[in-house]
Write an enzyme that holds these catalytic residues in place. Structure first.
Site, PDB file in Angstrom:
ATOM      1  N   ASP A   3       4.938  -0.229  -6.868  1.00 49.51           N
ATOM      2  CA  ASP A   3       3.716  -0.598  -7.580  1.00 49.51           C
ATOM      3  C   ASP A   3       2.520   0.139  -6.997  1.00 49.51           C
ATOM      4  O   ASP A   3       1.413   0.017  -7.500  1.00 49.51           O
ATOM      5  CB  ASP A   3       3.484  -2.111  -7.500  1.00 49.51           C
ATOM      6  CG  ASP A   3       2.366  -2.583  -8.419  1.00 49.51           C
ATOM      7  OD1 ASP A   3       2.325  -2.134  -9.583  1.00 49.51           O
ATOM      8  OD2 ASP A   3       1.524  -3.382  -7.974  1.00 49.51           O
TER       9      ASP A   3
ATOM     10  N   ARG B  99       0.852  -1.191   0.000  1.00 51.40           N
ATOM     11  CA  ARG B  99       0.000   0.000   0.000  1.00 51.40           C
ATOM     12  C   ARG B  99       0.882   1.233   0.000  1.00 51.40           C
ATOM     13  O   ARG B  99       1.923   1.275   0.659  1.00 51.40           O
ATOM     14  CB  ARG B  99      -0.931   0.008   1.228  1.00 51.40           C
ATOM     15  CG  ARG B  99      -2.074  -0.999   1.138  1.00 51.40           C
ATOM     16  CD  ARG B  99      -3.056  -0.647   0.033  1.00 51.40           C
ATOM     17  NE  ARG B  99      -4.190  -1.572  -0.046  1.00 51.40           N
ATOM     18  CZ  ARG B  99      -4.227  -2.614  -0.858  1.00 51.40           C
ATOM     19  NH1 ARG B  99      -3.198  -2.898  -1.638  1.00 51.40           N
ATOM     20  NH2 ARG B  99      -5.302  -3.379  -0.889  1.00 51.40           N
TER      21      ARG B  99
ATOM     22  N   GLU C 239      -2.328   7.636  -5.243  1.00 56.46           N
ATOM     23  CA  GLU C 239      -2.474   7.030  -6.565  1.00 56.46           C
ATOM     24  C   GLU C 239      -3.868   7.132  -7.157  1.00 56.46           C
ATOM     25  O   GLU C 239      -4.044   6.983  -8.369  1.00 56.46           O
ATOM     26  CB  GLU C 239      -2.079   5.558  -6.505  1.00 56.46           C
ATOM     27  CG  GLU C 239      -3.039   4.672  -5.725  1.00 56.46           C
ATOM     28  CD  GLU C 239      -2.571   3.216  -5.660  1.00 56.46           C
ATOM     29  OE1 GLU C 239      -3.379   2.342  -6.028  1.00 56.46           O
ATOM     30  OE2 GLU C 239      -1.438   2.958  -5.238  1.00 56.46           O
TER      31      GLU C 239
ATOM     32  N   HIS D  93      -0.001  -0.121  -9.886  1.00 50.90           N
ATOM     33  CA  HIS D  93      -0.699  -1.081  -9.020  1.00 50.90           C
ATOM     34  C   HIS D  93      -1.138  -2.314  -9.820  1.00 50.90           C
ATOM     35  O   HIS D  93      -2.294  -2.733  -9.770  1.00 50.90           O
ATOM     36  CB  HIS D  93      -1.901  -0.421  -8.350  1.00 50.90           C
ATOM     37  CG  HIS D  93      -2.246  -1.035  -7.026  1.00 50.90           C
ATOM     38  ND1 HIS D  93      -2.705  -0.300  -5.956  1.00 50.90           N
ATOM     39  CD2 HIS D  93      -2.192  -2.312  -6.577  1.00 50.90           C
ATOM     40  CE1 HIS D  93      -2.931  -1.101  -4.926  1.00 50.90           C
ATOM     41  NE2 HIS D  93      -2.624  -2.328  -5.282  1.00 50.90           N
TER      42      HIS D  93
END
Length: 338
Positions: free
Chosen positions: A259, A235, A264, A296
Site C-alpha cells: 500500500d 512506509r 510514491e 496508500h
C-alpha cells in the site's frame, strides 16, 4: 488563525468542512505538496497542515519559520517527512493524528493478504474476459498458518485480533515487548530472525526511522521462509524495492501486497494514466502478477477521514488557545510505535 493545507484532495476538503473547520479559522487549500520550491504559498499563515507526501525538511522549516508559521499539523500518524530537530530549533510545534482508525489500515492489510492468497485480482480480470479456468489460482488455508507482525502498535494489534480469528499462529517483533498483552492476545514475541524463518505471511507495522529504513533488504529476505507473503501498509522505505524484486524473481517472495512505495510521492493520489511511467522500479513491480500495489489507501474509510479531520482541528484549536498540544511530536520521540 490562518491555516494553509497542502496536498489536498477533494475528499480532504469535504471532510474538514464537515468538521466545521472553516467556522473557526481562515483556511486556504492547495493541491500541491509542500516542499522547498512552493513553501512561499504559506506566506501569512500561522499554521500549515500536511499529509504523508509533503516534505517539511530543514530548509522548508527554516523558511516556514521566517514567514511566521508556528505550527505544523500532520493529518496522519507518521511523521518521518518532518525534520523534528529543525522544527524544535525554530520553535515550530508539530502535532499529528496518532490513531485515526487502526481498523481501517488493519483491514486493508487483511484485504491484501486475502486477494493475493486467493488470486482475486487475477480471477476478476479472467472472468471479465469470459475465462473461468481455475488454473494458476490455487491458494492456501489461512487457518493454521503462521503470521509475523513487525511492530505492535494500535494498527498491529487490530490486525493481530483479525488474524487470530482466522486461526493463525501470530509471532510479533517489537522493541518494547508487552508480556501482559502477549498473554491476553495469545501471541509470542520473537526475534526478527525467528519471525523471518517461521512466518508464512509477514506484515510491517513499524515506524520509519533510521533503524528501520530498508530493514527488508537482501539479508532479511534471505532469512525468510521460501514463498513468504510480504505485506506493507506502513512506509515505503521499510522495504528496499530492488531487493524485493530480486526476491520475487527468485521465488523467495511468493507474493507482495504494497500500500506504500519508497518513491510514491510522484504517483500516489494522482491520475497519471495519460503519461508514460518513468519510474522503472515501480513499473517492474506492477508487472508481477503476484504483486498488488494500492495507492496508500489503507486509511481511506469514512470513519478514518472523519476522525482525521476532527483530531487535526482539535490539535489546531488547542494550539490557537494556548493549551498544551495533546498529540505533539517531539524531536526525540519515545517508544516508536505506529
Amino acid at each position: 488563525m490562518r491555516i494553509i493545507f497542502f496536498g489536498v484532495q477533494p475528499y480532504d476538503r469535504e471532510s474538514f468542512e464537515q468538521a466545521g473547520a472553516s467556522q473557526d479559522f481562515e483556511i486556504c487549500y492547495h493541491r500541491s505538496h509542500l516542499n522547498v520550491n512552493n513553501v512561499s504559498l504559506a506566506q501569512g499563515a500561522d499554521a500549515v497542515c500536511i499529509f504523508v507526501n509533503d516534505t517539511a525538511d530543514a530548509e522548508t522549516i527554516r523558511l516556514l519559520a521566517g514567514m511566521g508559521v508556528r505550527l505544523i499539523a500532520l493529518r496522519c500518524a507518521g511523521f518521518n517527512n518532518v525534520d523534528l530537530a529543525a522544527a524544535a530549533r525554530h520553535g515550530i510545534v508539530v502535532v499529528r493524528v496518532p490513531a485515526y482508525s487502526p481498523h481501517a489500515v488493519a483491514e486493508h492489510a487483511v484485504a491484501l493478504m486475502l486477494a493475493l492468497n486467493r488470486k482475486i485480482h487475477r480471477a476478476y480480470w479472467r472472468t471479465r474476459d469470459g475465462n473461468f479456468s481455475l488454473h494458476g489460482l490455487l491458494g492456501f488455508d489461512m487457518f493454521g498458518k503462521t503470521a509475523g507482525v513487525i511492530g505492535a502498535g494500535r494498527i498491529a494489534r487490530e490486525l493481530i485480533r483479525i488474524l487470530k480469528g482466522f486461526g493463525m499462529e501470530v509471532l510479533v517483533h517489537d522493541l518494547h515487548p508487552d508480556p501482559a498483552y502477549a498473554a491476553d492476545a495469545g501471541i509470542a514475541y520473537v526475534s526478527l530472525d525467528d519471525l523471518y524463518a517461521r512466518s508464512d505471511v509477514i506484515s510491517l507495522h513499524c515506524p520509519l526511522t533510521d533503524n528501520t529504513r530498508y530493514m527488508i533488504g537482501d539479508v532479511a529476505i534471505e532469512r525468510m521462509k521460501p514463498g513468504v507473503m510480504l505485506i506493507n501498509t506502513g512506509r515505503g522505505q521499510l522495504i528496499h524495492t530492488e531487493a524485493l524484486i530480486d526476491g520475487l524473481k527468485e521465488k523467495k517472495i511468493g507474493a507482495a501486497g504494497l500500500d506504500v512505495y519508497e518513491e510514491e510521492a510522484g504517483y500516489f493520489y494522482e491520475d497519471t494514466s495519460d503519461r508514460i511511467m518513468d519510474d522503472d522500479v515501480l513499473a517492474r513491480l506492477l508487472s508481477f502478477n503476484n504483486v498488488i500495489v494500492t495507492s496508500h489507501q489503507g486509511f481511506f474509510t469514512q470513519e478514518a477521514l472523519d476522525n482525521i479531520a476532527c483530531v487535526t482541528m482539535d490539535n489546531i484549536a488547542r494550539f490557537a488557545a494556548g493549551k498544551k498540544p495533546i498529540n505533539e511530536v517531539c524531536a526525540e520521540p519515545v517508544g516508536g510505535r505506529v
